[in-house]
Scaffold this motif. Sequence first.
Motif, PDB file in Angstrom:
ATOM      1  N   PHE A 217       0.830  -1.211   0.000  1.00 24.04           N
ATOM      2  CA  PHE A 217       0.000   0.000   0.000  1.00 24.04           C
ATOM      3  C   PHE A 217       0.865   1.261   0.000  1.00 24.04           C
ATOM      4  O   PHE A 217       0.653   2.181  -0.801  1.00 24.04           O
ATOM      5  CB  PHE A 217      -0.921  -0.026   1.216  1.00 24.04           C
ATOM      6  N   GLU A 218       1.851   1.312   0.884  1.00 21.21           N
ATOM      7  CA  GLU A 218       2.706   2.497   0.976  1.00 21.21           C
ATOM      8  C   GLU A 218       3.528   2.688  -0.298  1.00 21.21           C
ATOM      9  O   GLU A 218       3.721   3.813  -0.767  1.00 21.21           O
ATOM     10  CB  GLU A 218       3.633   2.387   2.188  1.00 21.21           C
ATOM     11  N   ALA A 219       3.985   1.583  -0.880  1.00 19.23           N
ATOM     12  CA  ALA A 219       4.862   1.667  -2.049  1.00 19.23           C
ATOM     13  C   ALA A 219       4.120   1.990  -3.338  1.00 19.23           C
ATOM     14  O   ALA A 219       4.749   2.355  -4.339  1.00 19.23           O
ATOM     15  CB  ALA A 219       5.634   0.358  -2.213  1.00 19.23           C
ATOM     16  N   THR A 220       2.793   1.850  -3.345  1.00 16.70           N
ATOM     17  CA  THR A 220       2.025   2.104  -4.577  1.00 16.70           C
ATOM     18  C   THR A 220       1.122   3.328  -4.454  1.00 16.70           C
ATOM     19  O   THR A 220       0.233   3.525  -5.283  1.00 16.70           O
ATOM     20  CB  THR A 220       1.172   0.869  -4.952  1.00 16.70           C
ATOM     21  N   GLY A 226       1.383  -0.868  -9.435  1.00 18.69           N
ATOM     22  CA  GLY A 226       0.160  -1.574  -9.118  1.00 18.69           C
ATOM     23  C   GLY A 226      -0.759  -0.799  -8.185  1.00 18.69           C
ATOM     24  O   GLY A 226      -0.502   0.368  -7.862  1.00 18.69           O
ATOM     25  N   HIS A 227      -1.823  -1.470  -7.771  1.00 15.61           N
ATOM     26  CA  HIS A 227      -2.841  -0.844  -6.919  1.00 15.61           C
ATOM     27  C   HIS A 227      -3.478  -1.880  -6.017  1.00 15.61           C
ATOM     28  O   HIS A 227      -3.489  -3.075  -6.320  1.00 15.61           O
ATOM     29  CB  HIS A 227      -3.965  -0.235  -7.768  1.00 15.61           C
ATOM     30  N   ILE A 228      -4.047  -1.388  -4.924  1.00 18.63           N
ATOM     31  CA  ILE A 228      -5.048  -2.145  -4.181  1.00 18.63           C
ATOM     32  C   ILE A 228      -6.383  -1.459  -4.448  1.00 18.63           C
ATOM     33  O   ILE A 228      -6.498  -0.242  -4.314  1.00 18.63           O
ATOM     34  CB  ILE A 228      -4.751  -2.173  -2.677  1.00 18.63           C
ATOM     35  N   PHE A 229      -7.370  -2.241  -4.875  1.00 23.84           N
ATOM     36  CA  PHE A 229      -8.728  -1.733  -5.049  1.00 23.84           C
ATOM     37  C   PHE A 229      -9.606  -2.384  -3.983  1.00 23.84           C
ATOM     38  O   PHE A 229      -9.556  -3.602  -3.797  1.00 23.84           O
ATOM     39  CB  PHE A 229      -9.270  -2.075  -6.443  1.00 23.84           C
ATOM     40  N   LEU A 230     -10.377  -1.565  -3.305  1.00 24.69           N
ATOM     41  CA  LEU A 230     -11.271  -2.079  -2.272  1.00 24.69           C
ATOM     42  C   LEU A 230     -12.720  -1.874  -2.669  1.00 24.69           C
ATOM     43  O   LEU A 230     -13.049  -0.934  -3.400  1.00 24.69           O
ATOM     44  CB  LEU A 230     -10.999  -1.375  -0.937  1.00 24.69           C
TER      45      LEU A 230
END
Length: 346
Positions: A217-220, A226-230
């Motif tokens: 999360f911190e690195a993107t 990339g991504h985190i999608f919630l």
Amino acid sequence: MKLKVKTDFDNAFISQWDAFVRAHPDGSVLQSHFCYQLFQSTLNFDPVLIYCLNEQDAIAGLLLGVVIREEGRLKKSFSSRTVVYSGPLIMDGAGAKQEVFNLLLRRLVEEVKHRSIFIQFRPSCDLSVFQPGFERLGFHHTPRLNLLVDTTDRERVKHEMSASRLRQIKQSIKNGAEIIVPDKVSQIDEFYLLLSDLYRHKVKKPLPDRSFFRAFFEATRDGNNGHIFLIRHQQRIIGGIMAPGFTGNTLFEWYVCGLDEEYRSRHIYPSVLATWAAIDYAAGNNFYRFDFMGVGKPGVPYGVRDFKMRFGGTVVSYGRYIRINNKFLYTLAELGYNVLSLMKRV
């Protein structure tokens, strides 16, 4: 060709490393310095880089692996393993391609054989040309399927999806679910709790420590790598996906989950919407492919494969390559894992 095999590197090497990965036809974020740092930031993860330099000190080949252990003294002894995702990468046109591969593989075995019960390669391309080299060092090939979605044309992506998937996406949004990009660590922790529950009760496989997801999360945050999608409904996180990838390359589904059973009666499908969020992002942001990272064994029924196949795509069979470094511990670990899985079903 005179080749040098190395494991250490300095800051000057990093830009050469990432340029090599990005330029390689089969290169991906999973073999990049970004992933090295991600592994380094994760509790009980230990990254291992092996690379070959040619006579001009240019990279001829490279592989990034990670030694993974579970928390706890007993679990560490019986869970230690080395995994190589999407590697190795060897320079196209190199006259000594097989030699480079053999040097990389031999050095990897030397580096980790006393630190891990087994070594496993999870390729995202066909490595069958190197199978003799794998076999000489005690690796065997096991069949595994994967699903790849061409994301170069968003309309074609939607056309190849099943009608039920498209309907579930529309219903989920209509009934109040929304796709968000997280902006605080507490949202990552909510996502992690969902994943932990899924892996404990259904997947029954080890899940990386929370630090892995926080570091990603911190690195993107800048939108690179990339991504985190919630998936959120009425301020509650009900699903999500962690999707690493270089723009212009492949976006991967690394971890995904959702409260599907709880929300099905409301016609909300969190896992479907999370998966679509990543595929749609890939199609709209110059990624040429979405990689599901595994859909089970050929000929063996697998509900996850059925779920993923309804997003379209092409099934490939690159398999996995595994070397057992300690047969006694591997047998004990496998027995313990099967007993634990059985106990969790009761």
